[in-house]
Design a protein around this motif. Structure first.
Motif, PDB file in Angstrom:
ATOM      1  N   MET A  62       0.826  -1.211   0.000  1.00 53.92           N
ATOM      2  CA  MET A  62       0.000   0.000   0.000  1.00 53.92           C
ATOM      3  C   MET A  62       0.862   1.264   0.000  1.00 53.92           C
ATOM      4  N   LEU A  63       2.039   1.192   0.616  1.00 55.07           N
ATOM      5  CA  LEU A  63       2.831   2.399   0.835  1.00 55.07           C
ATOM      6  C   LEU A  63       3.584   2.889  -0.398  1.00 55.07           C
ATOM      7  N   ASP A  64       4.045   2.004  -1.270  1.00 51.51           N
ATOM      8  CA  ASP A  64       4.822   2.464  -2.432  1.00 51.51           C
ATOM      9  C   ASP A  64       4.034   3.413  -3.344  1.00 51.51           C
ATOM     10  N   PRO A  65       2.769   3.138  -3.659  1.00 51.10           N
ATOM     11  CA  PRO A  65       2.027   4.117  -4.465  1.00 51.10           C
ATOM     12  C   PRO A  65       1.878   5.473  -3.754  1.00 51.10           C
ATOM     13  N   GLN A  66       1.788   5.455  -2.411  1.00 51.84           N
ATOM     14  CA  GLN A  66       1.726   6.715  -1.670  1.00 51.84           C
ATOM     15  C   GLN A  66       3.049   7.464  -1.798  1.00 51.84           C
ATOM     16  N   VAL A  67       4.164   6.736  -1.685  1.00 56.88           N
ATOM     17  CA  VAL A  67       5.484   7.358  -1.849  1.00 56.88           C
ATOM     18  C   VAL A  67       5.566   8.035  -3.209  1.00 56.88           C
ATOM     19  N   ASP A  68       5.170   7.311  -4.260  1.00 60.56           N
ATOM     20  CA  ASP A  68       5.244   7.853  -5.619  1.00 60.56           C
ATOM     21  C   ASP A  68       4.365   9.090  -5.792  1.00 60.56           C
ATOM     22  N   ALA A  69       3.152   9.033  -5.254  1.00 59.06           N
ATOM     23  CA  ALA A  69       2.229  10.168  -5.376  1.00 59.06           C
ATOM     24  C   ALA A  69       2.751  11.382  -4.609  1.00 59.06           C
ATOM     25  N   VAL A  70       3.267  11.163  -3.415  1.00 53.33           N
ATOM     26  CA  VAL A  70       3.787  12.281  -2.614  1.00 53.33           C
ATOM     27  C   VAL A  70       5.031  12.865  -3.277  1.00 53.33           C
ATOM     28  N   ARG A  71       5.870  12.022  -3.863  1.00 52.27           N
ATOM     29  CA  ARG A  71       7.038  12.519  -4.596  1.00 52.27           C
ATOM     30  C   ARG A  71       6.592  13.432  -5.750  1.00 52.27           C
ATOM     31  N   GLU A  72       5.533  13.048  -6.437  1.00 53.93           N
ATOM     32  CA  GLU A  72       4.993  13.877  -7.520  1.00 53.93           C
ATOM     33  C   GLU A  72       4.462  15.212  -6.973  1.00 53.93           C
ATOM     34  N   MET A  73       3.827  15.164  -5.795  1.00 55.55           N
ATOM     35  CA  MET A  73       3.338  16.395  -5.171  1.00 55.55           C
ATOM     36  C   MET A  73       4.490  17.349  -4.857  1.00 55.55           C
ATOM     37  N   THR A  74       5.595  16.805  -4.363  1.00 54.91           N
ATOM     38  CA  THR A  74       6.738  17.671  -4.036  1.00 54.91           C
ATOM     39  C   THR A  74       7.281  18.326  -5.290  1.00 54.91           C
ATOM     40  N   ASP A  75       7.307  17.585  -6.381  1.00 56.20           N
ATOM     41  CA  ASP A  75       7.795  18.148  -7.640  1.00 56.20           C
ATOM     42  C   ASP A  75       6.881  19.274  -8.110  1.00 56.20           C
ATOM     43  N   THR A  76       5.589  19.070  -7.984  1.00 57.74           N
ATOM     44  CA  THR A  76       4.617  20.092  -8.391  1.00 57.74           C
ATOM     45  C   THR A  76       4.790  21.353  -7.548  1.00 57.74           C
ATOM     46  N   ILE A  77       4.958  21.186  -6.244  1.00 59.76           N
ATOM     47  CA  ILE A  77       5.139  22.344  -5.369  1.00 59.76           C
ATOM     48  C   ILE A  77       6.453  23.055  -5.684  1.00 59.76           C
ATOM     49  N   ALA A  78       7.530  22.299  -5.871  1.00 58.73           N
ATOM     50  CA  ALA A  78       8.830  22.912  -6.182  1.00 58.73           C
ATOM     51  C   ALA A  78       8.756  23.715  -7.471  1.00 58.73           C
ATOM     52  N   GLU A  79       8.081  23.185  -8.465  1.00 61.16           N
ATOM     53  CA  GLU A  79       7.948  23.901  -9.735  1.00 61.16           C
ATOM     54  C   GLU A  79       7.085  25.148  -9.585  1.00 61.16           C
ATOM     55  N   ARG A  80       6.084  25.101  -8.713  1.00 61.54           N
ATOM     56  CA  ARG A  80       5.261  26.287  -8.461  1.00 61.54           C
ATOM     57  C   ARG A  80       6.086  27.352  -7.744  1.00 61.54           C
ATOM     58  N   ILE A  81       6.929  26.948  -6.804  1.00 66.27           N
ATOM     59  CA  ILE A  81       7.825  27.899  -6.126  1.00 66.27           C
ATOM     60  C   ILE A  81       8.694  28.602  -7.164  1.00 66.27           C
ATOM     61  N   ALA A  82       9.258  27.841  -8.090  1.00 64.95           N
ATOM     62  CA  ALA A  82      10.096  28.433  -9.140  1.00 64.95           C
ATOM     63  C   ALA A  82       9.277  29.350 -10.042  1.00 64.95           C
ATOM     64  N   THR A  83       8.058  28.950 -10.362  1.00 65.91           N
ATOM     65  CA  THR A  83       7.174  29.773 -11.194  1.00 65.91           C
ATOM     66  C   THR A  83       6.893  31.118 -10.534  1.00 65.91           C
ATOM     67  N   MET A  84       6.791  31.104  -9.210  1.00 67.80           N
ATOM     68  CA  MET A  84       6.506  32.331  -8.464  1.00 67.80           C
ATOM     69  C   MET A  84       7.760  33.180  -8.254  1.00 67.80           C
ATOM     70  N   GLY A  85       8.916  32.703  -8.727  1.00 73.35           N
ATOM     71  CA  GLY A  85      10.151  33.466  -8.603  1.00 73.35           C
ATOM     72  C   GLY A  85      11.017  33.040  -7.434  1.00 73.35           C
ATOM     73  N   GLY A  86      10.653  31.960  -6.767  1.00 68.78           N
ATOM     74  CA  GLY A  86      11.427  31.476  -5.626  1.00 68.78           C
ATOM     75  C   GLY A  86      12.415  30.399  -6.029  1.00 68.78           C
ATOM     76  N   VAL A  87      13.119  29.909  -5.038  1.00 64.80           N
ATOM     77  CA  VAL A  87      14.100  28.851  -5.249  1.00 64.80           C
ATOM     78  C   VAL A  87      13.705  27.664  -4.364  1.00 64.80           C
ATOM     79  N   PRO A  88      13.242  26.574  -4.975  1.00 69.59           N
ATOM     80  CA  PRO A  88      12.916  25.400  -4.172  1.00 69.59           C
ATOM     81  C   PRO A  88      14.209  24.733  -3.686  1.00 69.59           C
TER      82      PRO A  88
END
Length: 174
Positions: A62-88
């Motif tokens: 059950m946990l591996d799909p959660q790991v993968d999904a959360v990893r994708e969430m972190t990537d999305t947030i990091a890219e949004r930080i960069a889009t806003m002019g920040g540095v992830p």
């Protein structure tokens, strides 16, 4: 780079229509969520490696799909930080330095021990996501929408965890 610089807007731009203060505030909120989700994905993998006992394989798988999904969430947030002019920033020391919660304390443990503790981890992650969503409603509706979608998935993951530790009368074993 010092902690103060990790969440500061460093580019000369932000998303069109967002003022600099709103961008900085958004970046700070997103940075907090980035740290939390990186920590969560590592904690989930730690549990995956160290869970034992009855129902081991179901929880392990059950946990591996959660790991993968959360990893994708972190990537999305990091890219949004960069889009806003920040540095992830996602380096190990920076994550530890910026988190505001205690280290996950269980090593090798039974399914019920790990899932009881993981339920509490999800309590913190999900309630902090809600708080960030509330603040983002005034600052940046795009980031608000992004976290709202993530929260729906995170709440479902918590439901999966709770299903393993819930009694037939609806009580959670912790």
């Amino acid at each position: 780079m010092s902690n103060a610089n990790n969440t500061q807007k460093v580019a000369e731009f932000t998303a069109p229509g967002v003022d600099n203060q709103a961008a900085q505030d958004t970046i700070a909120l997103l940075d907090n969520r980035l740290v939390a989700l990186i920590d969560l994905q590592l904690t989930l993998k730690h549990i995956h490696w160290n869970v034992v006992g009855p129902n081991f394989i179901g929880v392990h798988e059950m946990l591996d799909p959660q790991v993968d999904a959360v990893r994708e969430m972190t990537d999305t947030i990091a890219e949004r930080i960069a889009t806003m002019g920040g540095v992830p920033v996602g380096t190990p020391k920076s994550i530890v330095d910026r988190r505001t919660w205690d280290e996950y304390s269980i090593g090798k443990g039974l399914v019920t021990e790990h899932l009881g503790a993981l339920n509490k981890v999800y309590d913190g992650i999900n309630s902090d996501h809600r708080k960030a969503i509330d603040k983002l409603s005034e600052l940046d509706p795009v980031s608000e929408d992004m976290l709202t979608g993530q929260l729906a998935e995170l709440e479902q993951f918590q439901w999966f965890v709770r299903a393993h530790i819930e009694s037939s009368s609806g009580e959670l074993k912790s």
